[in-house]
Design a protein around this motif. Sequence first.
Motif, PDB file in Angstrom:
ATOM      1  N   TRP A   1       0.733  -1.217   0.006  1.00 21.12           N
ATOM      2  CA  TRP A   1      -0.041  -0.132  -0.056  1.00 21.12           C
ATOM      3  C   TRP A   1       0.934   1.179  -0.060  1.00 21.12           C
ATOM      4  CZ3 TRP A   1      -4.630  -0.610  -1.322  1.00 21.12           C
ATOM      5  CH2 TRP A   1      -5.553   0.288  -1.365  1.00 21.12           C
ATOM      6  N   ASP A   2       1.073   1.849  -1.180  1.00 20.71           N
ATOM      7  CA  ASP A   2       1.994   2.744  -1.359  1.00 20.71           C
ATOM      8  C   ASP A   2       1.503   4.167  -1.678  1.00 20.71           C
ATOM      9  OD1 ASP A   2       1.238   1.968  -3.898  1.00 20.71           O
ATOM     10  OD2 ASP A   2       3.258   2.894  -4.832  1.00 20.71           O
ATOM     11  N   GLY A   3       2.194   5.466  -1.878  1.00 17.57           N
ATOM     12  CA  GLY A   3       1.502   6.672  -2.197  1.00 17.57           C
ATOM     13  C   GLY A   3       1.111   7.398  -1.214  1.00 17.57           C
ATOM     14  N   VAL A   4       1.211   6.987   0.230  1.00 23.77           N
ATOM     15  CA  VAL A   4       0.556   7.658   1.214  1.00 23.77           C
ATOM     16  C   VAL A   4       1.649   8.861   1.509  1.00 23.77           C
ATOM     17  CG1 VAL A   4       0.077   7.691   3.589  1.00 23.77           C
ATOM     18  CG2 VAL A   4      -0.572   5.808   2.129  1.00 23.77           C
ATOM     19  N   ARG A   5       1.070   9.976   1.200  1.00 20.56           N
ATOM     20  CA  ARG A   5       2.160  11.216   1.687  1.00 20.56           C
ATOM     21  C   ARG A   5       1.473  12.116   2.796  1.00 20.56           C
ATOM     22  NH1 ARG A   5       4.614   7.980  -0.202  1.00 20.56           N
ATOM     23  NH2 ARG A   5       5.864   7.804  -2.052  1.00 20.56           N
ATOM     24  N   ASN A   6       0.783  11.574   3.814  1.00 22.17           N
ATOM     25  CA  ASN A   6       0.026  12.369   4.820  1.00 22.17           C
ATOM     26  C   ASN A   6       0.670  11.597   5.999  1.00 22.17           C
ATOM     27  OD1 ASN A   6      -2.230  12.152   6.916  1.00 22.17           O
ATOM     28  ND2 ASN A   6      -2.704  13.848   5.907  1.00 22.17           N
ATOM     29  N   PHE A   7       1.267  12.572   6.892  1.00 27.58           N
ATOM     30  CA  PHE A   7       1.660  12.055   8.295  1.00 27.58           C
ATOM     31  C   PHE A   7       0.722  11.234   9.118  1.00 27.58           C
ATOM     32  CE2 PHE A   7       5.190  15.052   7.094  1.00 27.58           C
ATOM     33  CZ  PHE A   7       6.356  14.150   7.072  1.00 27.58           C
ATOM     34  N   GLN A   8      -0.299  11.624   9.090  1.00 24.41           N
ATOM     35  CA  GLN A   8      -1.570  10.831   9.903  1.00 24.41           C
ATOM     36  C   GLN A   8      -1.737   9.648   9.468  1.00 24.41           C
ATOM     37  OE1 GLN A   8      -5.090  13.112  10.751  1.00 24.41           O
ATOM     38  NE2 GLN A   8      -5.935  11.298  12.097  1.00 24.41           N
ATOM     39  N   ALA A   9      -1.724   9.528   8.065  1.00 27.93           N
ATOM     40  CA  ALA A   9      -2.085   8.194   7.295  1.00 27.93           C
ATOM     41  C   ALA A   9      -0.913   7.398   7.402  1.00 27.93           C
ATOM     42  CB  ALA A   9      -2.532   8.599   5.984  1.00 27.93           C
ATOM     43  N   ARG A  10       0.388   7.993   7.441  1.00 26.98           N
ATOM     44  CA  ARG A  10       1.637   7.343   7.542  1.00 26.98           C
ATOM     45  C   ARG A  10       1.652   6.585   8.865  1.00 26.98           C
ATOM     46  NH1 ARG A  10       6.701   9.426   8.930  1.00 26.98           N
ATOM     47  NH2 ARG A  10       5.590  10.240  10.697  1.00 26.98           N
ATOM     48  N   ASN A  11       1.341   7.176   9.682  1.00 28.37           N
ATOM     49  CA  ASN A  11       1.390   6.946  11.320  1.00 28.37           C
ATOM     50  C   ASN A  11       0.411   5.578  11.545  1.00 28.37           C
ATOM     51  OD1 ASN A  11       3.067   8.594  11.692  1.00 28.37           O
ATOM     52  ND2 ASN A  11       1.688  10.058  12.813  1.00 28.37           N
ATOM     53  N   ASN A  12      -0.672   5.734  10.706  1.00 30.93           N
ATOM     54  CA  ASN A  12      -1.608   4.710  10.690  1.00 30.93           C
ATOM     55  C   ASN A  12      -1.068   3.432  10.037  1.00 30.93           C
ATOM     56  OD1 ASN A  12      -3.537   5.894  12.367  1.00 30.93           O
ATOM     57  ND2 ASN A  12      -4.806   6.713  10.531  1.00 30.93           N
ATOM     58  N   LEU A  13      -0.508   3.618   9.084  1.00 28.46           N
ATOM     59  CA  LEU A  13       0.262   2.258   8.385  1.00 28.46           C
ATOM     60  C   LEU A  13       1.290   1.686   9.316  1.00 28.46           C
ATOM     61  CD1 LEU A  13       1.031   3.479   4.693  1.00 28.46           C
ATOM     62  CD2 LEU A  13      -0.675   1.794   5.420  1.00 28.46           C
ATOM     63  N   ARG A  14       1.889   2.627   9.842  1.00 24.03           N
ATOM     64  CA  ARG A  14       2.935   2.252  11.018  1.00 24.03           C
ATOM     65  C   ARG A  14       2.446   1.539  12.170  1.00 24.03           C
ATOM     66  NH1 ARG A  14       5.598   7.111  13.284  1.00 24.03           N
ATOM     67  NH2 ARG A  14       3.863   6.894  14.602  1.00 24.03           N
ATOM     68  N   ASP A  15       1.155   1.634  12.403  1.00 23.37           N
ATOM     69  CA  ASP A  15       0.348   1.081  13.524  1.00 23.37           C
ATOM     70  C   ASP A  15      -0.066  -0.325  13.005  1.00 23.37           C
ATOM     71  OD1 ASP A  15       1.277   3.071  15.390  1.00 23.37           O
ATOM     72  OD2 ASP A  15      -0.669   4.172  15.209  1.00 23.37           O
ATOM     73  N   MET A  16      -0.203  -0.659  11.914  1.00 24.60           N
ATOM     74  CA  MET A  16      -0.868  -1.638  11.442  1.00 24.60           C
ATOM     75  C   MET A  16      -0.045  -3.019  11.922  1.00 24.60           C
ATOM     76  SD  MET A  16      -2.526  -0.789   7.520  1.00 24.60           S
ATOM     77  CE  MET A  16      -3.862   0.038   7.271  1.00 24.60           C
ATOM     78  N   LYS A  17      -0.848  -4.171  12.194  1.00 20.19           N
ATOM     79  CA  LYS A  17       0.106  -5.290  12.447  1.00 20.19           C
ATOM     80  C   LYS A  17      -0.646  -6.540  11.681  1.00 20.19           C
ATOM     81  CE  LYS A  17       2.144  -3.484  16.108  1.00 20.19           C
ATOM     82  NZ  LYS A  17       3.095  -2.645  15.481  1.00 20.19           N
ATOM     83  N   GLU A  18       0.580  -7.428  11.569  1.00 17.96           N
ATOM     84  CA  GLU A  18       0.106  -8.700  10.680  1.00 17.96           C
ATOM     85  C   GLU A  18      -1.246  -9.043  11.288  1.00 17.96           C
ATOM     86  OE1 GLU A  18       2.176 -12.715   9.265  1.00 17.96           O
ATOM     87  OE2 GLU A  18       3.544 -10.715   9.667  1.00 17.96           O
ATOM     88  N   GLY A  19      -2.108  -9.490  10.459  1.00 17.92           N
ATOM     89  CA  GLY A  19      -3.512  -9.952  10.812  1.00 17.92           C
ATOM     90  C   GLY A  19      -4.634  -9.115  11.062  1.00 17.92           C
ATOM     91  N   ASP A  20      -4.306  -7.742  11.040  1.00 17.81           N
ATOM     92  CA  ASP A  20      -5.455  -6.873  11.193  1.00 17.81           C
ATOM     93  C   ASP A  20      -6.141  -6.623   9.957  1.00 17.81           C
ATOM     94  OD1 ASP A  20      -4.467  -5.855  13.544  1.00 17.81           O
ATOM     95  OD2 ASP A  20      -3.589  -3.804  13.028  1.00 17.81           O
TER      96      ASP A  20
END
Length: 137
Positions: free
Chosen positions: A26-45
Motif C-alpha cells: 500500500w504505497d503513495g501515502v504522503r500524509n503523516f497521519q495516514a503514514r502513522n496509521n500504516l506504521r501502527d498496522m500489525k500482521e493479521g489486522d
Amino acid sequence: MNYWLVKSEPVKYSWDKFNKDGRTFWDGVRNFQARNNLRDMKEGDLVLFYHSNEGKAVVGVAKVVKEHYQDPTTEDPNWLVVDLAPIETLKTPVTLEQIKKDERLQNIGLVKQGRLSVMSLKPEEFDRIVELGSNVS
C-alpha cells in the motif's frame, strides 16, 4: 486485533485489480497521519477497502500480511508501506451515503476526516460496515 480503512481511486487501483494481484504493498501515502496509521498496522489486522471519488463505497475486506517497511516508490525515509491481501468481496458495496445515514457510524473517520486515506476503525464500526455489506439488495 485492530481495524482499518484504506481508500483508493478505482481508476488508480481497484478492488478487482487487487483481487487479481492477490497481494500488494500500500504505497503513495504522503500524509503523516495516514503514514502513522500504516506504521501502527500489525500482521493479521483487518482492513476495509474503500473506492474513493468514483463509487464512494466500501467494497471488500483485506488483511495486513506484512507490517510496515520503507516505501519502495521513494527514497524519502518518512514514507512507509504495508502489504495487504484481499479476503472477501462484500455482497453489496456500502456507500458513503449509507455510512453517513447510519446512526452507529456517525463518528467514523470516513465521515469526520473524509480526505484521510488510511484510518483506524473501532471494532463495532468495522463490524457494522461488514454487516451492511452482507445484505443482498
